[in-house]
Design a protein around this motif. Structure first.
Motif, PDB file in Angstrom:
ATOM      1  N   GLY A  10      -4.033   9.731   2.361  1.00 47.80           N
ATOM      2  CA  GLY A  10      -5.108   8.698   2.550  1.00 47.80           C
ATOM      3  C   GLY A  10      -4.632   7.284   2.919  1.00 47.80           C
ATOM      4  O   GLY A  10      -5.723   6.827   3.885  1.00 47.80           O
ATOM      5  N   ILE A  11      -3.789   7.098   3.777  1.00 48.43           N
ATOM      6  CA  ILE A  11      -3.339   5.977   4.004  1.00 48.43           C
ATOM      7  C   ILE A  11      -1.727   6.609   5.661  1.00 48.43           C
ATOM      8  O   ILE A  11      -1.110   7.130   5.015  1.00 48.43           O
ATOM      9  CB  ILE A  11      -1.846   5.071   3.034  1.00 48.43           C
ATOM     10  CG1 ILE A  11      -2.127   5.034   1.775  1.00 48.43           C
ATOM     11  CG2 ILE A  11      -1.155   4.020   3.885  1.00 48.43           C
ATOM     12  CD1 ILE A  11      -3.290   4.181   1.882  1.00 48.43           C
ATOM     13  N   GLU A  12      -3.396   5.786   6.565  1.00 50.63           N
ATOM     14  CA  GLU A  12      -2.708   6.790   7.491  1.00 50.63           C
ATOM     15  C   GLU A  12      -0.689   5.807   7.450  1.00 50.63           C
ATOM     16  O   GLU A  12      -1.157   5.055   7.708  1.00 50.63           O
ATOM     17  CB  GLU A  12      -3.540   6.001   9.130  1.00 50.63           C
ATOM     18  CG  GLU A  12      -4.655   6.812   8.475  1.00 50.63           C
ATOM     19  CD  GLU A  12      -4.674   8.324   8.292  1.00 50.63           C
ATOM     20  OE1 GLU A  12      -3.571   8.785   9.468  1.00 50.63           O
ATOM     21  OE2 GLU A  12      -5.310   9.403   7.892  1.00 50.63           O
ATOM     22  N   ASP A  14       0.376  -1.442   0.501  1.00 46.76           N
ATOM     23  CA  ASP A  14      -0.134   0.428   0.232  1.00 46.76           C
ATOM     24  C   ASP A  14       0.893   1.231  -0.020  1.00 46.76           C
ATOM     25  O   ASP A  14       0.861   2.068   0.064  1.00 46.76           O
ATOM     26  CB  ASP A  14      -0.840  -0.056   0.385  1.00 46.76           C
ATOM     27  CG  ASP A  14      -0.101   0.302   2.474  1.00 46.76           C
ATOM     28  OD1 ASP A  14       1.214  -0.104   2.217  1.00 46.76           O
ATOM     29  OD2 ASP A  14      -0.764   0.501   3.907  1.00 46.76           O
ATOM     30  N   HIS A  15       2.157   0.916   0.201  1.00 46.73           N
ATOM     31  CA  HIS A  15       3.382   2.465  -0.164  1.00 46.73           C
ATOM     32  C   HIS A  15       3.580   2.313  -1.969  1.00 46.73           C
ATOM     33  O   HIS A  15       3.078   1.641  -2.690  1.00 46.73           O
ATOM     34  CB  HIS A  15       4.663   2.205   0.820  1.00 46.73           C
ATOM     35  CG  HIS A  15       4.042   2.575   2.104  1.00 46.73           C
ATOM     36  ND1 HIS A  15       4.859   2.185   3.272  1.00 46.73           N
ATOM     37  CD2 HIS A  15       2.942   2.027   2.785  1.00 46.73           C
ATOM     38  CE1 HIS A  15       4.819   2.883   4.727  1.00 46.73           C
ATOM     39  NE2 HIS A  15       2.642   2.487   4.656  1.00 46.73           N
ATOM     40  N   ARG A  16       4.764   3.364  -2.176  1.00 43.91           N
ATOM     41  CA  ARG A  16       4.669   3.618  -3.114  1.00 43.91           C
ATOM     42  C   ARG A  16       6.246   3.792  -3.472  1.00 43.91           C
ATOM     43  O   ARG A  16       6.561   4.174  -2.272  1.00 43.91           O
ATOM     44  CB  ARG A  16       4.264   4.946  -4.167  1.00 43.91           C
ATOM     45  CG  ARG A  16       2.741   4.808  -3.849  1.00 43.91           C
ATOM     46  CD  ARG A  16       2.113   3.491  -4.938  1.00 43.91           C
ATOM     47  NE  ARG A  16       2.058   4.501  -6.449  1.00 43.91           N
ATOM     48  CZ  ARG A  16       1.557   3.139  -7.051  1.00 43.91           C
ATOM     49  NH1 ARG A  16       1.384   1.532  -6.716  1.00 43.91           N
ATOM     50  NH2 ARG A  16       1.885   3.139  -8.250  1.00 43.91           N
ATOM     51  N   LEU A  17       6.930   3.442  -4.090  1.00 38.64           N
ATOM     52  CA  LEU A  17       8.825   2.936  -4.158  1.00 38.64           C
ATOM     53  C   LEU A  17       9.207   4.035  -5.663  1.00 38.64           C
ATOM     54  O   LEU A  17       8.459   3.573  -6.600  1.00 38.64           O
ATOM     55  CB  LEU A  17       9.334   1.718  -4.435  1.00 38.64           C
ATOM     56  CG  LEU A  17      10.840   1.623  -4.633  1.00 38.64           C
ATOM     57  CD1 LEU A  17      10.801   2.318  -3.173  1.00 38.64           C
ATOM     58  CD2 LEU A  17      10.954  -0.171  -4.536  1.00 38.64           C
ATOM     59  N   VAL A  18       9.888   5.201  -4.968  1.00 39.40           N
ATOM     60  CA  VAL A  18       9.767   6.195  -6.157  1.00 39.40           C
ATOM     61  C   VAL A  18      11.808   5.826  -6.101  1.00 39.40           C
ATOM     62  O   VAL A  18      12.256   6.097  -5.260  1.00 39.40           O
ATOM     63  CB  VAL A  18       9.459   7.637  -5.880  1.00 39.40           C
ATOM     64  CG1 VAL A  18      10.494   8.155  -6.508  1.00 39.40           C
ATOM     65  CG2 VAL A  18       8.350   8.287  -5.557  1.00 39.40           C
TER      66      VAL A  18
END
Length: 681
Positions: free
Chosen positions: A557-559, A295-299
């Motif tokens: 929106g992700i806590e 649910d996290h993004r990786l840049v």
């Protein structure tokens, strides 16, 4: 005091005095010399701690084959796959590939575990035999003592002692110890060779592990509302990866603080497009789901420096600054160092120049600046170097920079290559004074490369700081193959700087990002105001270099639990402006200087998140993510989430790509070895 006449002493006392005198003469003339000779005849005792551990396998077996000689399985497959990013599950071909490799992976895992267990058993047997041999020697010694007591009674004269063996000679270019007094000038026409006796009993090779690493605390997540900017210096060092490989090859996990994740990632090159505009570097970005936290993004931020045609490269003015102190005696130090430098010498031409300076207790110039086509002279000088004495690195640094400045080539490459284990113990020894010395010398326009060698007393922290302050790079050479990679395959990146003081500042959009974390680069983080300050030093990029940085992003929106900060009484949080509503996730700002410039240039690159899945990302992206995941596992990072070595192996194996030199395949093998070691702990 009243003296007693000799004739008044009772006659029964005199025989006792005579017996005591004879006994003393026997002890001094017979027993003590014989004991000394018998002690000299005994072989040295095994290292401390061997006898204590003979009944129990050591946790880190000392006898392990080098990575190049170990046969690894072909494919590890996937034992615990991560969450699939494809809607409805992965495609059929992916499922078939994973199923086909699962059985082979189980077999390969058992084979590797059996190999490591067998090595541990062999080490225990060796220790047991050593202790038994020592007990046999003790019995022989007791028998010898009995014979000596018999000799005492017979009053036999002692046998003449054998003459001591001659000491080996050490070739260094300076009067290095108190025994040799020499006045050595800099810049002479010939190399000075002084044979100096090396005392084996004064061998300074380390007997205890004194390796030093700076403490690293993983970068935390930061709120974009309070910290919208992240600023750091690029890092092209690769020493940590080679050092980690050394530990794993010895069947032990590396110290946590020796694992710098950015150096693991940047050990590998990535297929970033060449710069096409006016800038010598280009920035490329990509974003997808984080494999250890879906649910996290990786840049991924990739920086590519322009390549240079090596046939048209500028002339080079090199000074090899070589540590020849006693700690450099082991084969993985000075002997390996000389072999590696010969690979570089072989690539030099008549347009290049090389000088060789050495240091131990003092420093000296053993080869004045010589054209690169005189390879035989350069190699003969390297071959004559031997180790012995203490380590006065500061005097060597001063001499090397003076030599480089005296032969400075305008428009060329001017560089000192420092080869050492970093164990400075004479002269200037503390890191603060050493780094200030390097900072002062860096203003001369001469760049610095640091090559670390050996184990047991490796001062990783010192060498990394010296390279950082000297506008250079730091690599650890654990094998001749690594020397070839650094000095031959990556010669342009190692020697020729195309952009210096490269800084990156990422501006996050609060409408898209709740929080972020920079993975690695803990000792490269800068203050936000340092980005525009051209007096602040940063990392340099050589020709063809690639630098990769990863950010883990918590989307809006992700806590996420972050440390609470009380609001200011006098200021209100900044409100979003209209630009916050754009689809941009962030903007990457880059500053750099040309090699001979004092003012920086800036350009920006925005990034929008298209919602890509991890499995749909590029092979380079997936491989870099796997290496970062591997580093977090080794560091036992609190942010590793669902990371596992099974997933690292699976992702890295499928993301190897062309892998021209086999370095990515080697990484997969190291990950398999780490998994086997972990399962046996």
């Amino acid at each position: 005091m009243k003296l007693v006449p000799a004739w008044s002493i009772p006659r029964w006392v005199l025989p006792g005095f005579a017996a005591a005198a004879v006994g003393g003469l026997i002890i001094v003339g017979v027993i003590l010399p014989s004991l000394f000779r018998s002690r000299q005849a005994l072989p040295p005792a095994p290292p401390v701690g061997v006898a204590a551990n003979v009944l129990q396998p050591p946790s880190t077996p000392p006898s392990v084959p080098a990575p190049a000689t170990v046969e690894y399985p072909k494919q590890a497959g996937q034992a615990a796959p991560a969450v699939d990013q494809f809607k409805g599950g992965p495609p059929a071909e992916v499922r078939n590939e994973r199923a086909a490799t699962a059985q082979e992976d189980a077999l390969s895992r058992e084979e590797l575990k059996n190999e490591i267990a067998a090595q541990a058993g062999g080490a225990v047997e060796t220790a047991r035999n050593s202790v038994q041999g020592q007990q046999g020697q003790q019995g022989q010694f007791e028998g010898t003592l009995g014979r000596l007591l018999k000799a005492q009674k017979e009053a036999a004269p002692p046998a003449p002692a054998a003459p001591p063996p001659p000491y080996p000679q050490s070739f260094i270019g300076v009067g290095e110890r108190d025994q040799a007094r020499a006045s050595v000038g800099v810049g002479g026409d010939i190399a000075i060779r002084i044979p100096i006796p090396v005392r084996p009993d004064l061998d300074r090779r380390p007997r205890f592990n004194t390796e030093a690493y700076d403490r690293i605390e993983d970068n935390p997540f930061r709120s974009v509302a309070e910290n919208p900017l992240a600023t750091f210096s690029i890092d092209v060092d690769t020493a940590s990866y080679a050092n980690v490989r050394r530990f794993l090859s010895q069947n032990q996990f590396p110290p946590k603080d020796s694992v710098r994740i950015e150096e693991l990632i940047n050990y590998f090159t990535y297929d970033y497009p060449q710069p096409t505009g006016k800038h010598p570097i280009a920035v490329h970005t990509e974003v997808a789901a984080a494999p250890w936290k879906p649910d996290h993004r990786l840049v991924r931020i990739g920086v590519k420096a322009k390549d240079i045609d090596m046939s048209r490269r500028p002339p080079t003015n090199l000074v090899f600054l070589i540590d020849v102190s006693g700690s450099m005696m082991p084969p993985e130090k000075l002997p390996l160092l000389k072999s590696a430098l010969k690979l570089l010498v072989d690539k030099l031409t008549e347009n290049d120049r090389v000088a060789i300076a050495v240091y131990a207790g003092n420093s000296g110039l053993v080869l004045p600046s010589t054209t690169g086509d005189k390879k035989e002279i350069i190699i003969q000088t390297l071959d004559r170097l031997e180790a012995g004495g203490s380590t006065n690195g500061a005097s060597g640094i001063q001499l090397a920079y003076d030599t480089a400045v005296a032969n400075f080539i305008r428009g060329g490459v001017n560089r000192v290559i420092l080869c050492t284990d970093g164990d400075f113990n004479v002269g200037i020894t503390n890191q603060g004074d050493l780094t200030r010395l390097i900072e002062d010398k860096a203003t001369s326009g001469v760049f610095l490369s640091v090559l670390g060698f050996g184990m047991g007393n490796l001062k990783d922290s010192t060498m990394e700081k010296l390279a950082d302050k000297g506008n250079g790079n730091y690599a650890y050479i654990d094998s001749l193959n690594e020397g070839r990679k650094v000095l031959v395959e990556e010669m342009g990146a190692t020697l020729m700087t195309v952009a210096k003081d490269v800084k990156i500042q990422v501006d996050f959009n609060p409408a898209q990002v709740n929080a972020y974390r920079l993975i690695g680069y803990e000792n490269r983080v800068l203050r936000n105001e340092d980005f525009n300050d051209d007096t602040k030093d940063a990392g340099d990029m050589g020709a063809g270099h690639t630098v990769t940085a990863l950010f883990e992003i918590v989307p809006r929106g992700i806590e996420i639990a972050l440390p609470a900060v009380d609001a200011s009484k006098y200021q209100q949080p900044a409100a979003f402006d209209r630009r916050s509503g754009s689809n941009e996730m962030l903007t990457v700002r880059v500053r750099y200087k040309l090699p001979d410039a004092s003012e920086s240039t800036r350009f920006d690159v925005p990034l929008a998140d298209r919602g890509a899945s991890f499995d749909s990302s590029s092979a380079d992206y997936r491989f870099a993510a796997a290496v970062a995941e591997f580093g977090m596992i080794l560091r036992e990072s609190p942010h590793k989430g669902a990371a596992s070595l099974d997933h690292v192996i699976s992702v890295a194996d499928r993301g190897k790509g062309a892998d021209k030199n086999g370095y990515r395949e080697e990484f997969v093998k190291l990950a398999r070895r780490a998994r086997a070691i972990k399962e046996l702990r």
